[in-house]
Design a protein around this motif. Structure first.
Motif, mmCIF file in Angstrom:
data_model
loop_
_atom_site.group_PDB
_atom_site.id
_atom_site.type_symbol
_atom_site.label_atom_id
_atom_site.label_comp_id
_atom_site.label_asym_id
_atom_site.label_seq_id
_atom_site.Cartn_x
_atom_site.Cartn_y
_atom_site.Cartn_z
ATOM 1 N N GLU A 1 -3.687 5.613 4.757
ATOM 2 C CA GLU A 1 -4.521 4.521 5.222
ATOM 3 C C GLU A 1 -5.685 5.057 6.032
ATOM 4 O OE1 GLU A 1 -4.031 1.308 4.529
ATOM 5 O OE2 GLU A 1 -2.350 1.872 3.259
ATOM 6 N N LYS B 1 -5.689 -2.351 8.942
ATOM 7 C CA LYS B 1 -5.057 -1.329 8.106
ATOM 8 C C LYS B 1 -4.051 -0.477 8.863
ATOM 9 C CE LYS B 1 -7.382 -1.034 4.025
ATOM 10 N NZ LYS B 1 -6.738 -1.117 2.734
ATOM 11 N N HIS C 1 0.837 -1.204 0.000
ATOM 12 C CA HIS C 1 0.000 0.000 0.000
ATOM 13 C C HIS C 1 0.868 1.249 0.000
ATOM 14 C CE1 HIS C 1 -3.468 -2.440 0.644
ATOM 15 N NE2 HIS C 1 -2.852 -3.027 1.631
#
Ligand SMILES: *[C@@H]1O[C@H](CO)[C@@H](O)[C@H](O)[C@H]1NC(C)=O
Ligand SMILES: *[C@@H]1O[C@H](CO)[C@@H](O)[C@H](O)[C@H]1NC(C)=O
Ligand SMILES: *[C@@H]1O[C@H](CO)[C@@H](O)[C@H](O)[C@H]1NC(C)=O
Ligand SMILES: *[C@@H]1O[C@H](CO)[C@@H](O)[C@H](O)[C@H]1NC(C)=O
Length: 347
Positions: free
Chosen positions: A26, A84, A22
């Protein structure tokens, strides 16, 4: 010990086992009156649990723009565990603010606690707004760009909305502009035609930005039997709305003709090519295709935007300034790739 207000807290995560892919924010917790402790990143993170904190003036001086932490161990916001934001290894970097940040590991479930450390007496006293968590370290340029994310709501809803004819077909979490100069009624239904939605409280002034109101559903004028929430923003000549918690079964929402709509922008801008005003930028966005769009951003931002810089290089960069060059001639720099725009008239 009074600490400075936080404009931006960038918490950067060191990636321990290079397998993470990623590369974007977030979490995005504006920590203001509009969003409270909710995350608006779209990643579905849990809302923070607030304890002993109050809403206070934000970095831009607006009421409700930040949370105030009193500097005791019971004044904090805690963000529950979510995959996350696996918090094993965080560090924070910010030149503007000092604050305490801890993640308390409770077996596998790790929470983040802002402003107070769970197991000793250190705590933060001051204001905090706009918490962003990334899973990689940011460059300075990225940090500057992301500093606008929490104030993005100031501008983007007025530009990036979905026009809608029948507001009963609206979904949650989308900005809508009602077609045909309509606005959501603040009065409730006149006649008894079943449950019909209306907004409790007036439409805001443009300068105030987006505000959250109750969207009431009741079958008698003025009653609020069932509640959802609507965020409303005054733009030039129209309002935009975003709903949270709309009922699944599509209930009616009352609309009125918008009689107060403004149609003319209040300012006309003159270009001064090859100059840019430095040191007064409060909002920057890239991939803005034209100076006209940048001017539109400035109008939407309201009084705070006094002038702007636009560069067509790199797909277009728009910078909104909180001052004009007239007071700061020495900040006006010659630069081939920029143009400076300042207002010449009030209409
Ligand atoms: C809006 O969100 C609520 C939960 O907050 C959900 O129950 C409802 O079905 C959603 N409404 C629509 C129209 O998607
Ligand atoms: C204008 O913006 C600059 C840079 O972001 C900031 O340092 C300054 O305090 C702001 N001034 C006002 C009056 O808001
Ligand atoms: C310019 O836009 C293109 C297409 O959207 C994109 O691929 C590119 O990364 C952008 N360049 C910059 C500098 O943002
Ligand atoms: C002009 O602006 C560009 C793009 O922001 C920058 O890279 C460059 O250093 C500036 N030049 C001067 C002379 O300030």
């Amino acid at each position: 010990m009074e600490l400075v207000a936080a404009l931006l807290l960038l918490i950067q995560r060191q990636i321990l086992n290079g397998g993470m892919s990623h590369r974007r924010a977030e979490t995005l917790y504006p920590l203001n009156a509009e969003h409270r402790t909710r995350d608006i990143s779209g990643n579905g993170l849990p809302a923070g649990i607030a304890s002993g904190v109050t809403l206070d003036k934000g970095p831009d001086g607006r009421e409700g723009g930040a949370y105030y932490f009193s500097g005791t161990s019971s004044s904090y916001i805690e963000i529950p565990y979510h995959a996350k934001i696996d918090t094993r290894e965080y560090y924070m970097e910010s030149a503007r603010v000092r604050f305490l940040f801890t993640s308390c590991a409770v077996s596998k479930n790790e929470r983040i606690r802002l402003a107070a450390v769970a197991f000793d007496s250190r705590s933060f006293r001051g204001r905090m707004a706009c918490l962003q968590i990334y899973n990689e370290a940011l460059t300075l340029k990225q940090i500057r760009k992301s500093s606008g994310l929490c104030s993005e709501e100031l501008i983007r809803p007025c530009i990036n909305y979905t026009p809608i004819e029948d507001v009963t077909r609206a979904f949650n979490q989308t900005w809508y502009r009602l077609k045909g100069q309509q606005q959501i009624s603040t009065q409730g239904p006149q006649s008894n035609l079943g449950l019909s939605g209306w907004m409790r409280g007036p439409h805001p002034q443009r300068e105030i930005g987006a505000v959250e109101r109750d969207l009431c559903f009741g079958d008698v004028r003025g009653s609020c039997q069932h509640k959802a929430s609507v965020t409303v923003r005054h733009c030039f000549g129209y309002y935009v709305y975003k709903f949270i918690g709309l009922p699944q079964e599509h209930l009616q929402i009352s609309v009125d003709k918008d009689v107060d709509a403004e149609t003319l922008p209040e300012r006309i801008f003159q270009e001064r090519p090859r100059f840019q005003l430095t040191d007064h930028v409060f909002y920057e966005e890239s991939n803005v295709p034209s100076p006209a769009q940048c001017v539109e951003y400035c109008l939407v931002a309201g009084e705070k935007c006094e002038s702007l810089n636009y560069s067509s290089k790199d797909n277009g960069t728009c910078q909104l300034n909180n001052a004009t060059a007239s007071g700061y001639g020495h900040h006006l720099l010659a630069n081939q790739s920029w143009a400076y725009f300042h207002p010449i008239a009030l209409v």
